[in-house]
Design an enzyme around this catalytic site. Structure first.
Site, short mmCIF file in Angstrom:
data_model
loop_
_atom_site.label_atom_id
_atom_site.label_comp_id
_atom_site.label_asym_id
_atom_site.label_seq_id
_atom_site.Cartn_x
_atom_site.Cartn_y
_atom_site.Cartn_z
CB CYS A 63 -3.72 -13.79 -0.14
SG CYS A 63 -5.59 -14.16 0.24
CG ASP A 74 -16.22 -5.60 1.17
OD1 ASP A 74 -14.95 -5.81 1.05
OD2 ASP A 74 -16.96 -6.48 1.90
CB SER A 75 -19.94 -9.16 -0.37
OG SER A 75 -19.23 -9.58 0.55
CG ASP A 85 -6.16 -7.47 -1.39
OD1 ASP A 85 -5.64 -8.39 -1.77
OD2 ASP A 85 -5.81 -6.53 -0.59
NE ARG A 127 -2.47 -1.20 3.50
CZ ARG A 127 -2.80 -2.58 3.91
NH1 ARG A 127 -3.64 -3.44 3.45
NH2 ARG A 127 -2.62 -2.72 5.31
CB ALA A 177 -15.78 -8.83 -6.26
#
Length: 397
Positions: free
Chosen positions: A339, A250-251, A299, A212, A279
């Site tokens: 990730c 975002d959900s 992300d 970031r 998304a």
């Protein structure tokens, strides 16, 4: 209780001698040392077939990954002394690197403590235990943390699904102090409200902090899109770097409420808008609206949690990046991350490149980031190098 012996089959010690710490059930000589006679979390001493002592560890006979090494010093098994020593070493590293006490303090195998994760929020520690062996040692772990760090609060964030694979119960428990609710964390001058007792994972994703920071140097966006934004760490960094408008997706409605609060906390509330939804569906809707951005940040959570999910997860990564790239202006920047440790770095890059070809973008890779130094990688355990973050520029037409 004296550690039980665990004998390996012929030549199965090679990976351990090269530094790895994991033992699978098919590597154990069960005729010599039956796994069925051992209890989950029980301490063991590991031997080669020829009787060579290899290390101290713990076992879970009900798991395919049935044992993990913790110590290669025969005089130093898992116990209070080893835990204090390892936590002191971990704290010493973080204190040299970070000016403020916000970081991952213990990162499992990377810090020589498999099955243990500790995130630090000032005087509050959020602890995750993911193996039966570390669960059995939990009282000694808590005592060692109190001795070395002297926190005011400790919460056990044992609500992670991976505990079920070890036969462990899930839950959240405050073992020192009380839940303060929301606390404030600072990252390079930006302030964020986080909830270590109830947020995702332990409340914050420290692993992307260095990436970031790189956003300030590599991107100068006017319109930014932050997908799977959680608390807004990426997008608010873009706004702080000068973006006139940042759209957060975002959900979770609760996460987006926190994005708004964090934006207001930093005087950036006039530059943001939030969209709640899946998304993939939201990206399709933005494409239909002919929205365009010169910075797109992707992300997502891990799409590949198990090896058998690799094909389906790879398709999900390509689809997400294809939808994100469809909204990117020529000359814009894509920041995309995975990730999933099952997805290798080169495979992820190839997947993103495939998405670029589908959308007519020619990309330049400017930076390939990984997890920060508070998430150290064990050189012999490739699984500890899980995070891939690419900064890719779309060449102007």
């Amino acid at each position: 209780m004296k550690p039980a012996p665990l004998r390996l089959k012929k030549d199965q010690e090679r990976r351990l001698l090269a530094g790895h710490a994991w033992i699978y059930s098919n590597e154990v000589d069960t005729a010599a040392t039956p796994l069925k006679g051992l209890e989950p979390g029980q301490a063991v001493e590991v031997f080669s077939q020829r009787g060579r002592w290899l290390g101290h560890g713990y076992v879970n006979p009900h798991s395919l990954l049935c044992a993990r090494l913790l110590s290669r010093d025969r005089a130093h098994p898992l116990g209070p002394s080893l835990l204090v020593q390892r936590i002191q070493a971990a704290l010493g590293l973080r204190r040299r690197i970070y000016p403020q006490p916000f970081y991952r303090l213990v990162h499992g195998e990377g810090d020589g403590l498999p099955g243990l994760v500790v995130d630090r929020y000032g005087d509050l520690l959020a602890v995750q235990v993911t193996t039966a062996g570390m669960q059995r040692a939990l009282p000694a772990v808590i005592a060692a943390l109190e001795q070395v760090v002297r926190p005011q609060r400790i919460v056990l964030r044992n609500d992670t699904a991976v505990r079920a694979q070890e036969g462990l119960e899930q839950g959240i428990d405050w073992v020192l102090g009380e839940d303060p609710g929301e606390i404030e964390l600072t990252e390079d001058g930006l302030r964020f409200g986080v909830a270590p007792g109830s947020g995702q994972k332990t409340g914050w994703f420290f692993d992307q902090a260095d990436n970031r920071l790189a956003l300030k140097r590599l991107a100068a966006p006017r319109r930014a899109l932050d997908v799977c934004c959680y608390l807004g760490a990426w997008g608010l960094r873009a706004a702080d770097a000068g973006a006139e408008s940042v759209t957060f997706v975002d959900s979770s409605a609760a996460a987006l409420d926190q994005v708004r609060a964090n934006a207001a906390r930093n005087g950036l509330e006039q530059r943001i808008q939030c969209r709640q939804g899946d998304a993939f569906e939201t990206l399709r809707a933005l494409r239909e609206e002919e929205a365009r951005f010169d910075l797109v940040i992707l992300d997502p959570p891990a799409f590949i949690k198990r090896r058998k999910d690799e094909a389906e997860g790879t398709r999900a990564y390509q689809r997400l990046n294809r939808l994100g790239l469809a909204l990117l202006e020529p000359g814009g920047m894509l920041v995309t991350a995975s990730c999933s440790f099952h997805m290798e770095r080169n495979v992820f890059l190839h997947t993103v490149q495939g998405a670029a070809q589908r959308t007519g973008h020619t990309l330049q890779l400017l930076l390939a980031g990984t997890q920060g130094p508070d998430h150290p990688v064990h050189p012999a355990i490739v699984e500890t190098a899980y995070l891939k973050t690419f900064f890719l520029r779309s060449l102007p037409v």
